[in-house]
Design an enzyme around this catalytic site. Structure first.
Site, PDB file in Angstrom:
ATOM      1  N   LYS A 128       0.748  -1.366   0.266  1.00 21.20           N
ATOM      2  CA  LYS A 128       0.118  -0.052  -0.083  1.00 21.20           C
ATOM      3  C   LYS A 128       0.929   1.149   0.115  1.00 21.20           C
ATOM      4  O   LYS A 128       2.079   1.207   0.456  1.00 21.20           O
ATOM      5  CB  LYS A 128      -0.846   0.210   1.089  1.00 21.20           C
ATOM      6  CG  LYS A 128      -2.155   0.971   1.132  1.00 21.20           C
ATOM      7  CD  LYS A 128      -3.273  -0.034   0.601  1.00 21.20           C
ATOM      8  CE  LYS A 128      -4.627   0.853   0.317  1.00 21.20           C
ATOM      9  NZ  LYS A 128      -5.592  -0.339  -0.215  1.00 21.20           N
TER      10      LYS A 128
ATOM     11  N   ASP B  48      -6.995   4.017  -4.467  1.00 18.01           N
ATOM     12  CA  ASP B  48      -7.673   3.992  -3.159  1.00 18.01           C
ATOM     13  C   ASP B  48      -8.094   5.489  -2.778  1.00 18.01           C
ATOM     14  O   ASP B  48      -8.695   5.972  -3.882  1.00 18.01           O
ATOM     15  CB  ASP B  48      -6.532   3.725  -1.964  1.00 18.01           C
ATOM     16  CG  ASP B  48      -7.273   3.020  -0.902  1.00 18.01           C
ATOM     17  OD1 ASP B  48      -7.776   1.821  -0.820  1.00 18.01           O
ATOM     18  OD2 ASP B  48      -7.361   3.916   0.105  1.00 18.01           O
TER      19      ASP B  48
HETATM   20  N1  GLU Z   1      -7.465   0.010  -2.889  1.00 24.91           N
HETATM   21  C1  GLU Z   1      -8.171  -1.148  -3.258  1.00 24.91           C
HETATM   22  C2  GLU Z   1      -8.128  -2.148  -1.908  1.00 24.91           C
HETATM   23  O1  GLU Z   1      -8.203  -1.607  -0.926  1.00 24.91           O
HETATM   24  C3  GLU Z   1      -7.831  -1.842  -4.592  1.00 24.91           C
HETATM   25  C4  GLU Z   1      -6.265  -2.087  -4.363  1.00 24.91           C
HETATM   26  C5  GLU Z   1      -5.836  -2.583  -5.731  1.00 24.91           C
HETATM   27  O2  GLU Z   1      -6.673  -3.035  -6.813  1.00 24.91           O
HETATM   28  O3  GLU Z   1      -4.446  -3.018  -5.919  1.00 24.91           O
HETATM   29  O4  GLU Z   1      -8.264  -3.062  -2.067  1.00 24.91           O
END
Ligand code: GLU
Length: 448
Positions: A128, A168
């Site tokens: 992340k 996100d």
């Molecule tokens: N931000 C999204 C999550 O919390 C998607 C992450 C992604 O697609 O890599 O899962």
């Protein structure tokens, strides 16, 4: 150092080192209770010290983003990428731009992401990233300039087979486009290094809808498990971003009555239920508007209530889709008192520990985001495979595959989450254990 073998030892090891990282410790705490007994029952897991290794990020990259805005002023922001675990595939997880972003928030999100990604069954590790940059009220030009400066730092640490960021909170299609363009220019490479891209340059159909739609597909499975169905149910949704709006849309299409949306400034309430066209209006306009919910009030699509949340509204089902720790113990009490029987998280960790405990004490079905919001990253996994093949798949087939993945995650949670001799399903325990087994087996197989 000897392997740590009980909950207190492991938690203490982390708490003494990271005592001020409350979101990270909260996310780890949620998982440790369920997985330590599994770890203790497996000699291999202990020999390879998998729990402690799984709790700690493999790498955290920090950078300063010094950039020149469209007025020529210098601005300085902080940026991070937490590369948590790569045993199952390239680090994978979104980027968040929000003033609340700090290393604790990103460590919690990266940790959870590993478990979520494991549940999808696709080859993705967990990560992340993000920045404390606040995009609210910024011009399109400033957003572009910031995204480009952010990517100038991030680009040396990512790659289609190394680390694949996505969106996100506050990072949507527009930001991904600007980030991707800068990566392509700097590296002279057109590769699947980000997901959530535009359809014209390697994006996948259904990616935008996937988190919200996936949440409702999971809800379908929960309803079937409890001999009921979504049609006719009253649903409260919090949030007004991509996840909330697509969850509201799919629930409405399936015959539910969605009576709320919300944001950090207040609540939109529509007692009769929002119509599909109301929600589609919000989907089309929300990125361009300063407060789409207030605009909807002025268009008679509901009543706007300043500084209110949806948790006091009578409902059957609650879908918290805004942000972490948005639903507190008192909110859980109000929901239970008003007849809510199911809570499925669309956001990451929106329910506090105390709210979760209250739900299980009252035998309310509670599903953590790592299971119920996995649809977004699952579609990202499918976008990566399309990129690897330079192909673009049919939307209908992708939607069916999303549905299948969510149903499969549901069945994993049920298989691992049934308590002995009781018909209450502990979805948190089920999700934690199912994901942990996969991660731990991959770690053991690949050695230390
Ligand atoms: N931000 C999204 C999550 O919390 C998607 C992450 C992604 O697609 O890599 O899962």
């Amino acid at each position: 150092m000897k392997q740590l073998s009980n909950f207190d030892e492991i938690y203490q090891f982390l708490a003494t080192r990271f005592g001020n990282e409350k979101e990270y410790l909260q996310a780890v705490h949620e998982v440790l209770h369920d997985i330590v007994p599994i770890y203790n029952a497996n000699e291999q897991y202990k020999a390879f010290d998998v729990v402690r290794r799984l709790c700690l990020p493999e790498r955290i990259i920090y950078f300063t983003i010094s950039w020149s805005n469209s007025d020529g002023d210098v601005e300085v922001n902080q940026g991070w990428r937490v590369q948590h675990n790569s045993n199952m595939g390239p680090y994978k997880g979104g980027l968040r731009f929000h003033p609340s972003v700090n290393v604790s928030v990103l460590k919690f999100l990266a940790f959870e992401q590993c478990f979520k990604n494991a549940l999808t069954g696709l080859p993705m590790g967990g990560g992340k990233g993000g920045s404390d940059f606040n995009p609210r009220g910024r011009s399109d030009r400033d957003i572009m300039l910031f995204c480009q400066a952010f990517m100038r730092e991030l680009q040396r640490h990512i790659g289609a087979n190394t680390d694949v960021p996505a969106g996100d909170i506050n990072v949507g299609a527009r930001e991904i486009g600007y980030l991707y363009g800068e990566y392509r220019r700097l590296n002279n490479k057109f590769e699947g290094v980000l997901t959530g891209k535009g359809l014209e340059f390697g994006g996948s159909y259904v990616r935008t809808e996937a988190t919200g739609f996936g949440l409702v597909y999971f809800l379908d499975a929960v309803c079937a498990e409890h001999d009921t169905h979504i049609e006719g149910k009253t649903v409260v949704v919090s949030g007004a971003g991509n996840v909330a709006l697509h969850a509201a849309l799919k629930a409405t299409q399936k015959g539910a009555k969605v009576i709320s949306l919300s944001n950090s400034r207040g609540l939109l309430h529509n007692e009769a239920g929002l119509s599909e066209s109301d929600i589609n209006y919000a989907i089309e306009q929300h990125t361009a508007s300063d407060n789409i919910l207030r605009d909807m009030d002025s268009k008679k699509m509901g009543q706007w209530h300043e500084n209110k949340t949806p948790w006091n509204l009578p409902c059957d089902i609650a879908l918290p889709c805004a942000t972490q720790n948005e639903l507190h113990e008192t909110d859980a009490e109000a929901l239970i008192e008003n007849g809510c029987t199911m809570v499925l998280e669309g956001a990451n960790m929106p329910c506090t520990n105390k709210a979760q405990s209250l739900f299980s004490k009252h035998r309310i079905t509670y599903v953590p985001g790592k299971a119920s919001n996995a649809g977004g990253v699952a579609l990202s996994g499918l976008e990566m495979s399309q990129n690897a093949m330079f192909s673009q798949r049919d939307p209908k087939l992708l939607d069916e595959e999303l549905n299948d993945i969510m149903k499969h995650i549901h069945s994993l949670c049920v298989a691992e989450g049934k308590e002995n001799g009781d018909d209450y399903i502990n979805y948190m325990k089920g999700a934690n254990i199912a994901a942990f087994r996969r991660l731990a087996d991959a770690m053991v197989a690949q050695g230390i």
